[in-house]
Design an enzyme around this catalytic site. Sequence first.
Site, PDB file in Angstrom:
ATOM      1  N   LYS A 189       7.551 -22.560  -1.699  1.00 51.12           N
ATOM      2  CA  LYS A 189       7.155 -21.124  -1.568  1.00 51.12           C
ATOM      3  C   LYS A 189       6.816 -20.881  -0.114  1.00 51.12           C
ATOM      4  O   LYS A 189       5.992 -21.448   0.436  1.00 51.12           O
ATOM      5  CB  LYS A 189       5.608 -20.957  -2.305  1.00 51.12           C
ATOM      6  CG  LYS A 189       5.498 -19.159  -2.247  1.00 51.12           C
ATOM      7  CD  LYS A 189       3.984 -19.172  -2.835  1.00 51.12           C
ATOM      8  CE  LYS A 189       2.977 -19.009  -1.602  1.00 51.12           C
ATOM      9  NZ  LYS A 189       3.007 -18.027  -0.670  1.00 51.12           N
ATOM     10  N   GLY A 242      -1.773 -24.741   5.422  1.00 48.78           N
ATOM     11  CA  GLY A 242      -2.482 -23.711   5.659  1.00 48.78           C
ATOM     12  C   GLY A 242      -3.906 -23.641   5.815  1.00 48.78           C
ATOM     13  O   GLY A 242      -4.350 -24.599   6.511  1.00 48.78           O
ATOM     14  N   SER A 243      -4.905 -22.830   5.568  1.00 45.43           N
ATOM     15  CA  SER A 243      -6.339 -22.998   5.729  1.00 45.43           C
ATOM     16  C   SER A 243      -7.190 -24.121   5.029  1.00 45.43           C
ATOM     17  O   SER A 243      -6.491 -24.411   3.936  1.00 45.43           O
ATOM     18  CB  SER A 243      -6.768 -21.518   5.352  1.00 45.43           C
ATOM     19  OG  SER A 243      -6.769 -21.209   4.092  1.00 45.43           O
ATOM     20  N   THR A 244      -7.942 -24.451   5.542  1.00 42.63           N
ATOM     21  CA  THR A 244      -8.848 -25.343   4.920  1.00 42.63           C
ATOM     22  C   THR A 244      -9.365 -25.059   3.525  1.00 42.63           C
ATOM     23  O   THR A 244      -9.432 -25.713   2.614  1.00 42.63           O
ATOM     24  CB  THR A 244     -10.017 -25.791   5.749  1.00 42.63           C
ATOM     25  OG1 THR A 244      -9.356 -26.853   6.926  1.00 42.63           O
ATOM     26  CG2 THR A 244     -10.877 -26.819   5.299  1.00 42.63           C
ATOM     27  N   VAL A 246      -8.172 -22.969   1.346  1.00 42.59           N
ATOM     28  CA  VAL A 246      -7.044 -22.908   0.421  1.00 42.59           C
ATOM     29  C   VAL A 246      -6.691 -24.335   0.114  1.00 42.59           C
ATOM     30  O   VAL A 246      -6.514 -24.692  -1.100  1.00 42.59           O
ATOM     31  CB  VAL A 246      -5.732 -21.926   0.731  1.00 42.59           C
ATOM     32  CG1 VAL A 246      -4.926 -22.195  -0.371  1.00 42.59           C
ATOM     33  CG2 VAL A 246      -6.224 -20.355   0.757  1.00 42.59           C
ATOM     34  N   GLY A 247      -6.648 -25.122   0.974  1.00 47.44           N
ATOM     35  CA  GLY A 247      -6.398 -26.651   1.096  1.00 47.44           C
ATOM     36  C   GLY A 247      -7.390 -27.274  -0.109  1.00 47.44           C
ATOM     37  O   GLY A 247      -6.858 -27.870  -1.040  1.00 47.44           O
ATOM     38  N   GLU A 265      -2.074 -30.192   5.313  1.00 50.97           N
ATOM     39  CA  GLU A 265      -2.188 -29.850   6.546  1.00 50.97           C
ATOM     40  C   GLU A 265      -3.066 -28.648   6.917  1.00 50.97           C
ATOM     41  O   GLU A 265      -2.471 -27.677   6.573  1.00 50.97           O
ATOM     42  CB  GLU A 265      -0.685 -30.032   7.123  1.00 50.97           C
ATOM     43  CG  GLU A 265      -0.601 -30.513   8.551  1.00 50.97           C
ATOM     44  CD  GLU A 265      -0.797 -29.181   9.586  1.00 50.97           C
ATOM     45  OE1 GLU A 265      -1.827 -28.947   9.970  1.00 50.97           O
ATOM     46  OE2 GLU A 265       0.221 -28.610   9.966  1.00 50.97           O
ATOM     47  N   CYS A 299      -2.175 -24.518  14.314  1.00 49.36           N
ATOM     48  CA  CYS A 299      -3.237 -25.455  13.935  1.00 49.36           C
ATOM     49  C   CYS A 299      -3.749 -26.272  14.783  1.00 49.36           C
ATOM     50  O   CYS A 299      -4.895 -26.762  14.759  1.00 49.36           O
ATOM     51  CB  CYS A 299      -2.614 -26.145  12.409  1.00 49.36           C
ATOM     52  SG  CYS A 299      -1.140 -27.080  12.867  1.00 49.36           S
ATOM     53  N   GLU A 395     -12.655 -21.745  13.329  1.00 47.22           N
ATOM     54  CA  GLU A 395     -11.175 -21.841  13.704  1.00 47.22           C
ATOM     55  C   GLU A 395     -10.917 -20.228  13.906  1.00 47.22           C
ATOM     56  O   GLU A 395     -10.926 -19.728  12.895  1.00 47.22           O
ATOM     57  CB  GLU A 395     -10.271 -22.483  12.600  1.00 47.22           C
ATOM     58  CG  GLU A 395      -9.036 -22.468  12.913  1.00 47.22           C
ATOM     59  CD  GLU A 395      -7.863 -23.151  12.043  1.00 47.22           C
ATOM     60  OE1 GLU A 395      -7.991 -22.671  10.953  1.00 47.22           O
ATOM     61  OE2 GLU A 395      -7.080 -23.630  12.699  1.00 47.22           O
TER      62      GLU A 395
HETATM   63  P1  NAI Z   1      -3.702 -19.559   3.780  1.00 49.68           P
HETATM   64  O1  NAI Z   1      -4.091 -20.695   3.703  1.00 49.68           O
HETATM   65  O2  NAI Z   1      -4.284 -18.533   2.516  1.00 49.68           O
HETATM   66  O3  NAI Z   1      -2.010 -19.464   3.560  1.00 49.68           O
HETATM   67  C1  NAI Z   1      -1.229 -20.310   3.735  1.00 49.68           C
HETATM   68  C2  NAI Z   1      -0.233 -20.456   2.354  1.00 49.68           C
HETATM   69  O4  NAI Z   1      -0.834 -20.582   1.156  1.00 49.68           O
HETATM   70  C3  NAI Z   1       0.467 -19.035   2.057  1.00 49.68           C
HETATM   71  O5  NAI Z   1       1.978 -19.414   1.455  1.00 49.68           O
HETATM   72  C4  NAI Z   1      -0.305 -18.471   1.091  1.00 49.68           C
HETATM   73  O6  NAI Z   1       0.473 -17.629   0.316  1.00 49.68           O
HETATM   74  C5  NAI Z   1      -0.644 -19.535   0.475  1.00 49.68           C
HETATM   75  N1  NAI Z   1      -1.767 -19.673  -0.578  1.00 49.68           N
HETATM   76  C6  NAI Z   1      -2.922 -18.707  -0.275  1.00 49.68           C
HETATM   77  N2  NAI Z   1      -3.929 -18.770  -1.175  1.00 49.68           N
HETATM   78  C7  NAI Z   1      -3.466 -19.738  -2.252  1.00 49.68           C
HETATM   79  C8  NAI Z   1      -3.884 -20.089  -3.489  1.00 49.68           C
HETATM   80  N3  NAI Z   1      -4.777 -20.043  -3.902  1.00 49.68           N
HETATM   81  N4  NAI Z   1      -3.354 -21.106  -4.093  1.00 49.68           N
HETATM   82  C9  NAI Z   1      -1.977 -21.500  -3.461  1.00 49.68           C
HETATM   83  N5  NAI Z   1      -1.428 -21.096  -2.511  1.00 49.68           N
HETATM   84  C10 NAI Z   1      -2.039 -20.074  -1.606  1.00 49.68           C
HETATM   85  O7  NAI Z   1      -4.036 -18.632   5.057  1.00 49.68           O
HETATM   86  P2  NAI Z   1      -3.923 -17.240   5.573  1.00 49.68           P
HETATM   87  O8  NAI Z   1      -4.812 -16.094   4.994  1.00 49.68           O
HETATM   88  O9  NAI Z   1      -2.519 -16.836   5.852  1.00 49.68           O
HETATM   89  O10 NAI Z   1      -4.597 -17.492   7.048  1.00 49.68           O
HETATM   90  C11 NAI Z   1      -6.020 -17.706   7.163  1.00 49.68           C
HETATM   91  C12 NAI Z   1      -6.254 -18.588   7.850  1.00 49.68           C
HETATM   92  O11 NAI Z   1      -5.657 -19.925   7.605  1.00 49.68           O
HETATM   93  C13 NAI Z   1      -5.953 -18.540   9.584  1.00 49.68           C
HETATM   94  O12 NAI Z   1      -6.671 -17.713  10.177  1.00 49.68           O
HETATM   95  C14 NAI Z   1      -6.030 -19.922   9.809  1.00 49.68           C
HETATM   96  O13 NAI Z   1      -7.385 -20.239  10.352  1.00 49.68           O
HETATM   97  C15 NAI Z   1      -5.674 -20.889   8.810  1.00 49.68           C
HETATM   98  N6  NAI Z   1      -4.332 -21.041   9.178  1.00 49.68           N
HETATM   99  C16 NAI Z   1      -3.998 -22.386   9.227  1.00 49.68           C
HETATM  100  C17 NAI Z   1      -2.566 -22.784   9.329  1.00 49.68           C
HETATM  101  C18 NAI Z   1      -2.044 -24.069   9.685  1.00 49.68           C
HETATM  102  O14 NAI Z   1      -1.205 -24.175  10.343  1.00 49.68           O
HETATM  103  N7  NAI Z   1      -3.058 -25.166   9.404  1.00 49.68           N
HETATM  104  C19 NAI Z   1      -1.426 -21.866   8.905  1.00 49.68           C
HETATM  105  C20 NAI Z   1      -2.035 -20.401   8.449  1.00 49.68           C
HETATM  106  C21 NAI Z   1      -3.278 -20.087   8.505  1.00 49.68           C
END
Ligand code: NAI
Length: 496
Positions: A189, A242-244, A246-247, A265, A299, A395
Amino acid sequence: MSTLAATQISLPNGKTYAQPTGLFINNEFVAGSDAKIDTIDPYTGKVICAMEAASAADIDVAVAAAEKAKRGWRDTLPAQRAALLNKMADLIERDADIIAAIDSTDNGKAFTMARHVDLVGAISCFRFYAGYADKIHGQTMELGRDMHGYTKREPYGVCGQIIPWNFPFLMWAWKVAPALATGNVIVLKSAEQTPLSCAYGASLIKEAGFPPGVANFVTGLGKTTGVAIATHMKIRKVAFTGSTLVGRQIMKMAAESNLKKVSLELGGKSPHIIFADADFDKAVETVANGIYFNQGQVCVAGSRAFVEAPIYDKFLEALKARTAQVKSGNPFDPTTYHGPQVSAIQCERINALIEGGVKAGAKVVAGGGKHELGGLFISPTVFSDVTGTSPLQNEIFGPVLVISPFKTIEEVVAIANDTEYGLASGLHTSSIDTALRMADELEAGTVWINHYGGASPQLPFGGYKQSGIGRENGDAVIGEYTQIKTVSIARNNNKK
Ligand code: NAI
Ligand code: MG
C-alpha cells in the site's frame, strides 16, 4: 473486474505520460471499492488526479491473487528472479526522469533531489537485490556420523507492505526488491498523499514480465486499507515505514490477528554532534543538509545539533548564514533545494510545534516558520534554548533544528541518548579516538562520522529503541523476509 485505462497527465516540466490510477492486482489495473482519493500537488495545491482506493474486500482479492502466485514464485529459479529484478532496474533507469517528476509533483520535493537521490537509490536497490536472489543459503551442521542437519531460508509467503510519503518511490523499491528477491509475494500500500509513482512502478512490474499475482499494489487510507493489511489472516509478514504511533498499532494488529512477523522503520530525533576539532565549514554544511534536505521530512533528519562550547557561537553564526542561503521555490526549478511540505496537515503539525516551542521559551536563531512564498512552505528554522519539556523535543518532520552547546564527551553522550528514539546519529571530529568512542556510545541504528545521511543498499538501516524493529537494506533484510527451516536426517550409514 475490468481493466482501467491510464490517465494522461501533463507534468509541470511539460512532459506527458500515462498514469495508471487503478489497484494493481494480478497484473491488471482495476477499480477499487473504497472512495477514490484525490492526490494533490503540494506546490500548486491542485488535484493531479483521482486514484482508486482499496477496501478490505479489495485487499482480500489482492491477497488471494498473491496466494495463488506464491508457490510458483517461490519455486522460480533464483537466477530467473534475479533476471526480472535486473530488468526492473533497467526499466526504472529508462523512466527515471518521469518517475522523479511524478514524485516531485506528488510530494513537492525538488526534482533534482528526486532524480539524484530517490531514483538513483531505487535503481541501485533493485540491482543489489537482483544480485542477492541466487545467493541466499542456509547452513549445514555437524551432528556426527548418524545424523545430518541443515537449514534453509524460505520466504514467508504473502507479505503486506505499507509505505510513507516522504520518499515515495525509494521506499517502494526498498520494500519490493528484497521481498521479491527472497521469493515472497507482496501486497503493497502506498501512502494516500503520494500514490502515483507506486502505480507507475506497478506498470513496470508488468512490463518486466513478473507473473500475475506476485506483486500487487494498492493505495488507500491507513485506517481502512492499512488496517486490512495489518490484520489480514493470510498475510504472514508486515513491513511498515511511518510514524511510531502507527507502528505500535501495526504491531498490536499483527499480534491480535495471526501473529504475523513485523518489521518497523519508524521516527527519530537524531543527534548531530560537532566537536571543536572538526572541519568547521564541512560540519556547518552537513548540519544544514542533515536537517533541511527533503524539507526535513526524513526519518533520519539530524534534528538535534550539539556543538562543543568553544566553537558554539561561531557555529551558530555560520549556520544562520547558511540557512539564509537555502534556495526555496518551484520544485521543477533546477536551482531549487527546498520545496513545500507534503500536505496542509503536515504544515499545520509543524507550525503548531514551532508556536508551542516559542511559547515554551525557545529562541529563534534563524527562520521561524512563516515563509515568504506562503502556501505549504515553511522557512528553514533553527532554535536554541530549548528546554526538556518543549514541544520542539518531539519529532517535527519539518525543516526545524534544535541546537545547543556541550562541554564534555560524557555530557553529550548522555543528552544524545536521552530519547526514546534511536534511528540515526552523526558526529564530526578529526580525532579517531573520539570518533570510535562515540560510535560505541551512541544508541542508534546508524552512526555517520564526518558525513550525515544517505543510504546505500549495502548498509543495514533501522532503529534502536522506539525507532523500529528489524533492518532494511544490506544482507540484514534477507533475514527479515525469510524464515529458517531446520532439516534433520537420521543416517543409516549403509547398515541393512
Ligand atoms: P503515518 O504513520 O500515519 O503514515 C504512514 C503510512 O501508514 C501511510 O501509508 C498510512 O496510510 C499508513 N497508516 C496510517 N494509519 C494506519 C493504520 N492505522 N494502520 C495501517 N496503516 C496506517 O504517518 P503520517 O500521518 O503520514 O505522518 C505523521 C508523522 O509520522 C510525521 O509527522 C512523521 O513524524 C512520521 N512519519 C515518519 C516517517 C518515516 O519515514 N519514519 C514517514 C512518514 C511519517
Ligand atoms: Mg500528492
